[in-house]
Design a protein around this motif. Sequence first.
Motif, PDB file in Angstrom:
ATOM      1  N   LEU A  74     -39.663   6.220 -24.327  1.00 35.07           N
ATOM      2  CA  LEU A  74     -40.791   5.392 -24.744  1.00 35.07           C
ATOM      3  C   LEU A  74     -41.593   6.074 -25.846  1.00 35.07           C
ATOM      4  N   SER A  75     -41.726   7.418 -25.724  1.00 37.87           N
ATOM      5  CA  SER A  75     -42.456   8.147 -26.753  1.00 37.87           C
ATOM      6  C   SER A  75     -41.720   8.096 -28.083  1.00 37.87           C
ATOM      7  N   MET A  76     -40.379   8.221 -28.019  1.00 42.40           N
ATOM      8  CA  MET A  76     -39.582   8.153 -29.235  1.00 42.40           C
ATOM      9  C   MET A  76     -39.665   6.761 -29.848  1.00 42.40           C
ATOM     10  N   CYS A 100     -33.128  13.803 -22.475  1.00 42.03           N
ATOM     11  CA  CYS A 100     -32.470  13.019 -23.528  1.00 42.03           C
ATOM     12  C   CYS A 100     -31.724  13.944 -24.487  1.00 42.03           C
ATOM     13  N   GLY A 101     -30.828  13.345 -25.247  1.00 48.97           N
ATOM     14  CA  GLY A 101     -30.077  14.104 -26.224  1.00 48.97           C
ATOM     15  C   GLY A 101     -28.590  13.961 -25.996  1.00 48.97           C
ATOM     16  N   PHE A 102     -27.823  14.350 -27.006  1.00 47.90           N
ATOM     17  CA  PHE A 102     -26.370  14.221 -26.943  1.00 47.90           C
ATOM     18  C   PHE A 102     -25.792  14.983 -25.765  1.00 47.90           C
ATOM     19  N   GLU A 103     -26.346  16.148 -25.465  1.00 48.79           N
ATOM     20  CA  GLU A 103     -25.809  16.998 -24.413  1.00 48.79           C
ATOM     21  C   GLU A 103     -26.001  16.405 -23.020  1.00 48.79           C
ATOM     22  N   THR A 104     -26.930  15.459 -22.876  1.00 50.45           N
ATOM     23  CA  THR A 104     -27.266  14.944 -21.549  1.00 50.45           C
ATOM     24  C   THR A 104     -26.462  13.714 -21.142  1.00 50.45           C
ATOM     25  N   GLU A 105     -25.816  13.037 -22.079  1.00 49.29           N
ATOM     26  CA  GLU A 105     -25.147  11.783 -21.744  1.00 49.29           C
ATOM     27  C   GLU A 105     -24.032  11.984 -20.735  1.00 49.29           C
ATOM     28  N   ARG A 106     -23.243  13.025 -20.953  1.00 43.79           N
ATOM     29  CA  ARG A 106     -22.168  13.319 -20.007  1.00 43.79           C
ATOM     30  C   ARG A 106     -22.744  13.640 -18.631  1.00 43.79           C
TER      31      ARG A 106
END
Length: 502
Positions: A396-398, A339-345
């Motif tokens: 889910l943890s978030m 997860c994270g901004f870097e992973t969306e692409r």
Amino acid sequence: MGCSTVVATILEPRSAQYSTLALTFAVYFAAVTALCHDDDHEPIDLPCEKLELLNRYKISLDRLLVGPDLMDRPDLAALQVLAIYVTCLQAREVGRSVWVLNGLAIRLAQSIGLHRDGACLRLTPFETEMRLRLWWHLCVLESRAPEDQGFQPTVDVMNPDLRLPLNVNDNQIYPDMTRFPVKSDGWTEMSFFLIQTESCRLLHPVLDTHEQHSADALLDITEKRKIIQQRSQYLSGKYSGTHTHLSRLAVQHGTTAYKKMDFVLQLREEISMHKQTRAQDDTTPDVLKPSFKLACDGLESNYVLSKGGPASRFKWFFNIYTPWYALAYVLRCLCSSPCGFETERAWALVEELFPRVMRLHGHSTGVHDEYGHGSIWKYLNMLRNQALSSRQHTQLSMATTDVGTQSSNNGEHCTSQLLSNSEISLPTGATATAQEISGRSELVPEFIADSSQSIFSPLDLSMPEFPFLPEWNAVINGCLNDDAYEMNPSHFANYPADAAQF
């Protein structure tokens, strides 16, 4: 073989020569492969379903190719059949049989001296040029062996002693010509193939892990980067004034190969630095490392070749060049940092590059037919599902943390009640409820990592039918053999920056 020969073969197949009949079926097979590869286009009127038609032609070719005529008396036409057949099969399959079949074609070609310059054999200019085109095509197909199958090529794809075909249009060569035409410095009908061939010849020594004895791996990587940059600039400059769809695709194809080399070199550099500094406690997330960005750049460059417009017509061809290394590495990084901004692409690119039947929004989450047992897609799907499981667990943890905070402040519903109605974002814009994601996980339990298992532990992807190269060990487990990132600089002696290679 001209159109009149094809028509005559169709009208009187029983009287046609063996090689002519086989070549006609190869043309059929290639036509259906090229016309029907992309299901996004309007359906084409065929006598039957395309898979049935392809299978029918495949059976016919298999029967024609196992005859004694091919093994005992191979000729140029029969080898052209094999070349067309293997090319189309590589666009549809990544199994061991395709590699074996191309190996057969190479051995048969060598048996009639196709790997030698026809001029030295006192052949006509036309025969010489046609043989060169066919031989180098087989070499380009074989150059995929390391990444597709985990084996070194059975031929020297560098072969500095054999010239490449001339950069000329097809109408400049004909059976009765008495001398070679003057090669062009601009775009011709052969330019695409020559760009492809030169890229393969440069890529092979860069990625090769054998006979590498450089004393300074980092310095060696720097030198190779310069060579790649010079070749990329030369390629772009050579055809910068050409404005055809095919020329732009060719340059993009070459650029994609160079991006792949950049990624592998960066990965080797990071591993080399890690070994030299013994940085056992490196806490930098994988998705923040330069190698991850370069891997994504390579995937994006590859996706451009088939995303639509004029390029979609050649999607079947570019399917041969699936970037396995980059795709596997991105998935491995997503397992540890899902997860994270870097992973969306990265997630969007992964889903676009997976076969339609394996995409999240498709009708099947499993792998079947050519994507099943023994296929490299099966093992990449294992990685993807592990990354999805990690993504689900993190989200889910978030959500649990957020809901717990809200509940303590506002006294609202419990976490389990809120999570049952929450939606978790998925790549490429798709959404699914937590129950739906859980349902998908149950469909592929053998692919999902145990929640108690460390996500950083090596994945057990060893299988007898697919021996991983050191590069695969790097992208899957994050390590290379001691000498795997070294290079013999003599491989590049034939690649001066300003030389006109095409």
